[in-house]
Design a protein around this motif. Structure first.
Motif, PDB file in Angstrom:
ATOM      1  N   SER A 112      11.061  -6.047  -0.568  1.00  0.00           N
ATOM      2  CA  SER A 112      11.228  -6.939   0.320  1.00  0.00           C
ATOM      3  C   SER A 112       9.561  -7.995   0.214  1.00  0.00           C
ATOM      4  N   ASN A 113       9.261  -7.878  -1.222  1.00  0.00           N
ATOM      5  CA  ASN A 113       8.035  -8.642  -1.339  1.00  0.00           C
ATOM      6  C   ASN A 113       7.049  -8.907  -0.035  1.00  0.00           C
ATOM      7  N   SER A 114       6.861  -8.433   0.602  1.00  0.00           N
ATOM      8  CA  SER A 114       6.235  -9.087   1.634  1.00  0.00           C
ATOM      9  C   SER A 114       4.674  -8.207   1.591  1.00  0.00           C
ATOM     10  N   ALA A 115       3.414  -8.545   2.414  1.00  0.00           N
ATOM     11  CA  ALA A 115       2.148  -8.057   2.498  1.00  0.00           C
ATOM     12  C   ALA A 115       2.665  -6.506   3.465  1.00  0.00           C
ATOM     13  N   VAL A 116       2.564  -5.031   3.265  1.00  0.00           N
ATOM     14  CA  VAL A 116       2.348  -4.166   4.490  1.00  0.00           C
ATOM     15  C   VAL A 116       1.638  -3.656   4.315  1.00  0.00           C
ATOM     16  N   THR A 117       1.148  -3.656   5.639  1.00  0.00           N
ATOM     17  CA  THR A 117       0.207  -2.984   6.330  1.00  0.00           C
ATOM     18  C   THR A 117       0.604  -1.379   6.892  1.00  0.00           C
ATOM     19  N   ALA A 118       0.246  -0.188   6.373  1.00  0.00           N
ATOM     20  CA  ALA A 118       0.731   1.209   6.939  1.00  0.00           C
ATOM     21  C   ALA A 118      -0.140   2.407   8.338  1.00  0.00           C
ATOM     22  N   LEU A 135       2.213   5.749  -7.019  1.00  0.00           N
ATOM     23  CA  LEU A 135       3.811   5.882  -7.419  1.00  0.00           C
ATOM     24  C   LEU A 135       4.650   5.208  -7.584  1.00  0.00           C
ATOM     25  N   ASN A 136       4.193   4.371  -6.752  1.00  0.00           N
ATOM     26  CA  ASN A 136       5.407   3.168  -6.753  1.00  0.00           C
ATOM     27  C   ASN A 136       4.862   2.123  -6.867  1.00  0.00           C
ATOM     28  N   GLU A 137       3.763   1.862  -7.449  1.00  0.00           N
ATOM     29  CA  GLU A 137       3.098   1.053  -8.287  1.00  0.00           C
ATOM     30  C   GLU A 137       3.261  -0.601  -6.900  1.00  0.00           C
ATOM     31  N   VAL A 138       2.718   0.047  -5.584  1.00  0.00           N
ATOM     32  CA  VAL A 138       2.538  -1.004  -5.174  1.00  0.00           C
ATOM     33  C   VAL A 138       1.367  -0.942  -3.869  1.00  0.00           C
ATOM     34  N   SER A 139       0.914  -2.389  -3.814  1.00  0.00           N
ATOM     35  CA  SER A 139      -0.224  -2.132  -2.561  1.00  0.00           C
ATOM     36  C   SER A 139       0.052  -2.521  -1.168  1.00  0.00           C
ATOM     37  N   VAL A 140       0.134  -1.129  -0.200  1.00  0.00           N
ATOM     38  CA  VAL A 140       0.207  -1.128   1.277  1.00  0.00           C
ATOM     39  C   VAL A 140      -1.631  -0.992   1.829  1.00  0.00           C
ATOM     40  N   THR A 141      -1.775  -1.775   2.906  1.00  0.00           N
ATOM     41  CA  THR A 141      -3.064  -1.452   3.963  1.00  0.00           C
ATOM     42  C   THR A 141      -3.334  -0.581   4.608  1.00  0.00           C
ATOM     43  N   PHE A 142      -3.572   0.021   4.238  1.00  0.00           N
ATOM     44  CA  PHE A 142      -3.691   1.940   5.444  1.00  0.00           C
ATOM     45  C   PHE A 142      -4.893   1.734   6.895  1.00  0.00           C
TER      46      PHE A 142
END
Ligand code: GLN
Length: 249
Positions: A112-118, A135-142
């Motif tokens: 979805s091309n969004s900034a994701v926090t988890a 593994l999926n080469e994305v950046s998520v803020t945890f």
């Protein structure tokens, strides 16, 4: 039989379809011993996904192990609904509470091309989720957080697949499910504890015009919806069961 094929092909490093052309002469004694061990684990009830160590969700690969719930096909409806809202409303930010393996957060970031926090209350689950982001080469803020406790900021979309099994459900689990973390499954006496917590505290974290999307158990649509003051609606899954509760801000 299908599952045995998957285990054998994982050990031999060949596609399941290629097994027919694989002659036994090419299989080492060590591989035979490993296959025997894996089959015994499966026969003892351990889920195929934990034995393989990897599973697919939304067409993407995810590491899976005892630190978190195995990504379910049912949950793809929650994720698809989130992606649809992100695209149609032009949302830019999303929060995935109780992320577990990170399957929803990583899929949102990838698709979805969004900034994701988890966030998750379990540091072990977060380590797995972080590996899945890599593994999926994305950046998520945890964030390590018990629901909203350590979250700051506001989001266009909040998504959550919380623990929602009741005490009665917990007494009737499939053998495979007993291998998964109880903290990811058990939602209190009536299964609704997580929804109560979320209903009490989500609003300051959601932007005006935003949406909260929750996975629910098939019998929980009415009782969960009642806990929320906003406009609610429900999406049903492929088997016709209520599966996603939509709460509009
Ligand atoms: N859908 C899962 C099951 O039935 C439960 C997942 C959850 O509690 N979030 O095993």
């Amino acid at each position: 039989m299908q599952q045995a094929k998957l285990l054998v092909s994982a050990v031999l490093g060949v596609e399941p379809g290629a097994l027919l052309v694989h002659t036994w002469a090419e299989v080492t004694d060590e591989q035979i011993a490993i296959i025997g061990d894996l089959l015994e684990r499966r026969i003892s009830g351990e889920p195929l996904q934990y034995i393989l160590g990897e599973w697919s969700f939304m067409g993407l690969p995810f590491y899976v192990d005892e630190r978190a719930l195995i990504p379910r096909q049912d949950t793809e409806l929650l994720c698809e609904t989130a992606i649809q809202w992100m695209k149609e409303r032009g949302y830019r930010t999303a929060l995935d509470l109780c992320t577990g393996s990170g399957c929803i957060a990583v899929s949102l970031a990838k698709l979805s091309n969004s900034a994701v926090t988890a966030s998750d209350v379990s540091a072990d689950a977060l380590a797995l989720a972080q590996d899945n982001a890599e593994l999926n080469e994305v950046s998520v803020t945890f964030f390590e957080s018990d629901f909203f406790q350590s979250i700051s900021g506001k989001f266009d979309l909040i998504v959550c697949n919380p623990p929602y099994l009741s005490r009665d459900d917990m007494g009737h689990l499939q053998k495979e499910v007993t291998f998964e973390p109880e903290i990811a499954l058990f939602g209190g006496e009536d299964g609704l504890d997580a929804y109560r917590k979320i209903a009490k505290s989500y609003r300051p974290f959601l932007n005006d015009g935003g949406v909260l999307l929750l996975e629910i158990g098939s019998t929980q649509a009415e009782s969960a919806a009642k806990l929320f003051a906003g406009k609610t609606s429900v999406r049903t899954d492929l088997s016709g069961n209520p599966r996603v509760l939509i709460v509009e801000a």
